[in-house]
Design a protein around this motif. Structure first.
Motif, PDB file in Angstrom:
ATOM      1  N   SER A  97       0.836  -1.210   0.000  1.00 64.98           N
ATOM      2  CA  SER A  97       0.000   0.000   0.000  1.00 64.98           C
ATOM      3  C   SER A  97       0.867   1.255   0.000  1.00 64.98           C
ATOM      4  O   SER A  97       0.551   2.227  -0.687  1.00 64.98           O
ATOM      5  CB  SER A  97      -0.927   0.010   1.219  1.00 64.98           C
TER       6      SER A  97
ATOM      7  N   GLN B 114      -9.173   8.047  -5.436  1.00 60.76           N
ATOM      8  CA  GLN B 114      -9.875   6.861  -5.949  1.00 60.76           C
ATOM      9  C   GLN B 114      -8.918   5.895  -6.652  1.00 60.76           C
ATOM     10  O   GLN B 114      -9.078   4.682  -6.560  1.00 60.76           O
ATOM     11  CB  GLN B 114     -11.009   7.266  -6.900  1.00 60.76           C
TER      12      GLN B 114
ATOM     13  N   GLN C 205      -7.234   4.045  -3.914  1.00 62.66           N
ATOM     14  CA  GLN C 205      -8.193   3.084  -3.357  1.00 62.66           C
ATOM     15  C   GLN C 205      -8.331   1.867  -4.249  1.00 62.66           C
ATOM     16  O   GLN C 205      -8.241   0.723  -3.786  1.00 62.66           O
ATOM     17  CB  GLN C 205      -9.532   3.798  -3.147  1.00 62.66           C
ATOM     18  N   SER C 206      -8.519   2.098  -5.559  1.00 66.44           N
ATOM     19  CA  SER C 206      -8.802   0.937  -6.404  1.00 66.44           C
ATOM     20  C   SER C 206      -7.554   0.095  -6.622  1.00 66.44           C
ATOM     21  O   SER C 206      -7.637  -1.131  -6.702  1.00 66.44           O
ATOM     22  CB  SER C 206      -9.483   1.343  -7.712  1.00 66.44           C
TER      23      SER C 206
ATOM     24  N   THR D  83      -7.230  -1.904  -3.068  1.00 67.60           N
ATOM     25  CA  THR D  83      -8.233  -2.963  -2.859  1.00 67.60           C
ATOM     26  C   THR D  83      -8.209  -3.968  -4.015  1.00 67.60           C
ATOM     27  O   THR D  83      -8.524  -5.141  -3.834  1.00 67.60           O
ATOM     28  CB  THR D  83      -9.669  -2.383  -2.725  1.00 67.60           C
TER      29      THR D  83
ATOM     30  N   ARG E 252     -11.044  -1.891   2.894  1.00 68.46           N
ATOM     31  CA  ARG E 252     -11.410  -0.475   2.982  1.00 68.46           C
ATOM     32  C   ARG E 252     -10.167   0.405   2.953  1.00 68.46           C
ATOM     33  O   ARG E 252      -9.147   0.050   3.547  1.00 68.46           O
ATOM     34  CB  ARG E 252     -12.108  -0.275   4.332  1.00 68.46           C
ATOM     35  N   VAL E 253     -10.293   1.540   2.274  1.00 66.65           N
ATOM     36  CA  VAL E 253      -9.201   2.521   2.245  1.00 66.65           C
ATOM     37  C   VAL E 253      -9.774   3.860   2.684  1.00 66.65           C
ATOM     38  O   VAL E 253     -10.808   4.290   2.171  1.00 66.65           O
ATOM     39  CB  VAL E 253      -8.592   2.638   0.826  1.00 66.65           C
TER      40      VAL E 253
ATOM     41  N   TYR F  21      -8.893   8.114   3.952  1.00 72.78           N
ATOM     42  CA  TYR F  21      -7.881   9.171   3.848  1.00 72.78           C
ATOM     43  C   TYR F  21      -7.819   9.948   5.160  1.00 72.78           C
ATOM     44  O   TYR F  21      -8.843  10.370   5.698  1.00 72.78           O
ATOM     45  CB  TYR F  21      -8.203  10.121   2.684  1.00 72.78           C
TER      46      TYR F  21
END
Ligand code: XMP
Length: 305
Positions: free
Chosen positions: A212, A274, A277-278, A281, A289-290, A292
């Motif tokens: 991540s 986004q 996030q994508s 995940t 879940r992500v 900020y």
């Protein structure tokens, strides 16, 4: 601002005086602080210095390989594979301060062993001014200051950058003509990914944090943050495919700062968030879940533990 023209010869003279004809060992992390300390010491005492890089297993993606390549010029860079020892030492440790102490202690034990092999009586460290202030003020024990165990088997600890702020260290790095990959490197905490994991450090959480962090660093590069990373902060329910998963919650943090003592959360745009996030995940099945982190420092700190 530091006067690099006078700082460099003064620091070298101080190192020569402290170490004399003895052997010294430097804890090289690959970050700008320890790299500057290493370069100054290398110039000061030449091959009386042994540079040791400890692979704690808590490093960023690809970092160990990068360091091996970047410091190949430094004859005899020792790369110690201590991944299992760090993970074992951290088993069951959940308190943030205890975590830092366990890591500090393990670091010192690794160095003591290496120092013995190199017959070194002096330990050189890349401690900078904010590390000392935060440790002295009991804000956090930075691993290379307050995290030291009480009995350290060295005649002396040499910290040539102890009065410098980060931007001053970078200036010295440029003056020493260190590669840009070093002089402009994003700060990374000594305890590594362990302080980006809330609660116990496990191999699984380390992998989630590492992957991540890599995504966040790549996706935020254009925003030029002081630091941008991801942390594993807990578990939450999600849905992947047809299944409910109780997966990891990854917090994304991107901050602006001058010296790390205070910081502002960056206003990242929705598309960047986004994409982060994508990617996270999408590539990690065990992340549900992500989120900020919009908190400045204070009241939060930059790292999570
Ligand atoms: P915090 O989390 O205290 O971080 O707001 C301030 C800056 O220091 C880094 N940091 C550390 N660096 N050893 C280090 O060498 C540590 O134990 C440590 N803890 C935090 C953090 O990444 C940020 O740049």
């Amino acid at each position: 601002m530091v006067d690099v023209e006078s700082f460099i010869p003064e620091a070298k003279a101080e190192i020569q005086e402290a170490v004399g004809d003895e052997e010294a060992i430097i804890a090289l992390s690959g970050g700008v602080d320890s790299s500057v300390a290493a370069a100054l010491t290398h110039e000061a005492i030449g091959n009386h210095l042994t540079a040791v890089y400890v692979d704690t297993g808590l490093m960023r993606k690809g970092e160990t390989e990068e360091i091996r390549e970047t410091f190949a010029f430094m004859d005899g860079l020792r790369v110690v594979d201590a991944r299992d020892r760090f993970l074992t030492a951290l088993e069951g440790v959940t308190d943030p301060e205890e975590k830092r102490h366990v890591i500090g202690e393990q670091f010192i034990r690794e160095f003591e062993r290496e120092a013995q092999a190199a017959d070194a009586r002096y330990l050189v460290q890349g401690t900078i001014y904010p590390d000392r202030i935060e440790s002295e003020g009991n804000i956090k024990s930075h691993h290379n200051v307050g995290g030291l165990p009480e009995v350290v088997d060295f005649d002396g600890i040499v910290e040539p950058c102890r009065d410098l702020y980060k931007d001053e260290v970078r200036e010295v790095a440029r003056a020493l003509e260190l590669e840009e990959i070093i002089s402009e490197r994003m700060p990374f905490p000594g305890p590594g990914l362990a302080v980006r994991i809330v609660g116990e450090v496990t191999a699984e959480k380390v992998e989630v944090a590492r992957e991540s962090c890599h995504v966040v660093e790549e996706e935020t590069e254009a925003h030029e943050p002081w630091q941008a990373f991801a942390a594993v902060i807990g578990k939450a329910t999600g849905v992947k495919g047809d299944n409910r998963v109780h997966g990891w919650v990854v917090a994304v943090r991107s901050v602006e700062s001058r010296d790390g003592m205070t910081a502002r959360a960056q206003e990242l745009d929705w598309q960047t968030l986004q994409r982060i996030q994508s990617r996270i995940t999408g590539s990690l099945d065990n992340v549900s879940r992500v989120v900020y982190d919009v908190t400045h420092k204070p009241p939060a700190t930059i790292e999570y533990e």
